[in-house]
Design an enzyme around this catalytic site. Structure first.
Site, short mmCIF file in Angstrom:
data_model
loop_
_atom_site.label_atom_id
_atom_site.label_comp_id
_atom_site.label_asym_id
_atom_site.label_seq_id
_atom_site.Cartn_x
_atom_site.Cartn_y
_atom_site.Cartn_z
CB THR A 56 9.16 -2.82 6.82
OG1 THR A 56 8.12 -2.78 5.83
CG2 THR A 56 10.35 -3.54 6.25
CE1 TYR A 143 -1.01 0.55 5.87
CE2 TYR A 143 0.53 0.10 7.66
CZ TYR A 143 0.08 -0.15 6.38
OH TYR A 143 0.72 -1.08 5.60
CE LYS A 168 1.97 2.44 4.31
NZ LYS A 168 3.09 1.95 5.13
#
Length: 321
Positions: A56, A143, A168
Site C-alpha cells: 500500500t 509474504y 503473511k
C-alpha cells in the site's frame, strides 16, 4: 526501534495492522510531513503496528533513498508506541540492501515481499528468505502471494529459520493455509510462529481465516476509515457476528466490488480514500493510475454507508442501555 522482540509485540494486539500510504507533494516528490501526519492519525486511532513502504505504501515506486527516509519518518513518528515494520523485496541482493536500510532507519522488523518477476522453486525461495533473514538483526515476516507460494514443508523450514517469525498470506488458498498451520504446529511443537491474513481488504475473509486460527490481518481500510476498521476488528474479536455481517454486507463487499473495477485499486483507491478524509497525500506514481471521478464518488458513498451503519448501531445500543 524498540528493545522488545517484534514477535512478542504482535502476538496479542488490540487493533488492526496499519499500512500507511506514502505521501507525495504536488511535484511528485515524497512529502514526509504529510506522511508523518498520516502515521500519527493511524496511531491515535488505535493502530497496533505500522507497516511502512509495503504494498500500500508503493514500495515498488520508491528509490532506496526515499525508502530509508520514509521508514525513518515512521519510526520517529511512532516513537516506540507501536512497532514499525518495513517492506523489503526484489532479488536477494537488492532485498538485503533494503533490509539494511530499514535497520539503519530504526525499523523493528521486515515484511519480505516476493522476489521480482521470476518464478522460483521451493528450494530457491527458501534460500532467498534465509539469506534475507540472516542479513540483519531484524525479525522477518515472509509474504506469500503471486510468485512466492509455499508448500507446508517449506513454511516449516522457514519457521525453523532464525529471524523468521511469521507468514503473511496474500494468496488466499484456505485449504493450503490450514495445511501450513497444521504442518508447523506438528513440526515445531511449542513454537510461536505468527500468521497474518494479507489479502486485499482482509476483513472480507476474516471469519474464514479466524476459523483456522489466523487472527492477525492487514487493514487497508484503516488507512482511510479507521473508525470503521476498528469497529469491525472489535466486533470480530468479540464475536459480535451481527455487526460483522452488517459491515460485510453494506461496506466491505461493496468496497471489494469497487476495488475490482480498476487495476491497482488496492493502492490507488486507498490513497483516494485518504484524500477524501481531508489529508492530501498526493496521487499514485506510475505505472499505477488514479481512479476516475465516478469511482471516487462511489467510494465516498460506501464510506458514508459504513458510518451510517455504525451510527445506527450506536443509537440502537443507546436505546437498549
Amino acid at each position: 526501534m524498540t528493545s522488545a522482540p517484534l514477535a512478542a509485540r504482535l502476538t496479542d494486539v488490540a487493533g488492526p495492522l496499519f499500512f500507511p500510504v506514502t505521501a507525495y507533494g504536488p511535484d511528485g516528490t515524497v512529502d514526509l510531513d504529510a506522511f508523518r501526519t498520516h502515521v500519527r492519525k493511524g496511531i491515535d486511532a488505535g493502530a497496533a503496528a505500522v507497516f511502512a513502504c509495503c504494498g500500500t505504501g508503493e514500495f515498488h515506486a520508491l528509490t532506496p533513498q526515499e525508502f530509508g527516509a520514509v521508514v525513518a519518518a515512521a519510526v520517529e513518528e511512532t516513537a516506540g508506541q507501536v512497532p514499525v515494520v518495513a517492506g523489503a523485496g526484489y532479488g536477494t541482493a537488492l532485498a538485503v540492501q533494503y533490509a539494511r536500510l530499514a535497520e539503519e532507519a530504526g525499523a523493528d522488523g521486515l515484511l519480505a515481499m516476493p522476489p521480482y518477476l521470476v518464478v522460483a522453486g521451493q528450494e530457491g525461495l527458501l534460500g532467498h528468505y534465509t539469506a534475507l533473514a540472516a542479513a540483519t538483526g531484524l525479525e522477518t515476516i515472509v509474504y506469500q502471494r503471486d510468485n512466492a507460494v509455499f508448500t507446508p514443508e517449506t513454511v516449516l523450514a522457514l519457521a525453523r529459520t532464525p529471524g523468521i517469525i511469521g507468514l503473511k498470506d496474500g494468496y488466499g488458498d484456505v485449504d493450503l493455509m490450514q495445511r501450513i498451520v497444521s504442518a508447523v504446529r506438528a513440526g515445531l511443537p511449542g513454537g510461536d510462529f505468527l500468521y497474518f491474513n494479507g489479502l486485499p481488504t482482509a476483513e472480507l475473509t476474516g471469519l474464514a481465516y479466524r476459523g483456522i486460527g489466523v487472527t492477525l490481518y492487514s487493514s487497508a481500510v484503516f488507512a482511510f476509515a479507521p473508525d470503521i476498521a476498528l469497529a469491525f476488528y472489535r466486533a470480530l474479536d468479540s464475536g459480535d457476528d451481527d455487526l460483522v455481517n452488517a459491515l460485510l454486507d453494506h461496506f466491505y463487499r461493496p468496497l471489494v466490488e469497487l476495488r475490482a473495477k480498476g487495476h491497482g485499486y488496492a493502492v490507488s483507491l486507498v490513497k483516494a480514500g485518504v484524500r477524501l478524509e481531508g489529508l492530501d497525500v498526493g496521487e499514485v506514481r506510475t505505472p499505477l493510475t488514479e481512479p476516475p471521478a465516478e469511482h471516487i464518488e462511489e467510494l465516498a458513498r460506501i464510506i458514508a454507508e459504513g458510518r451510517a451503519l455504525l451510527e445506527k448501531r450506536g443509537q440502537e445500543r443507546g436505546e437498549h442501555a
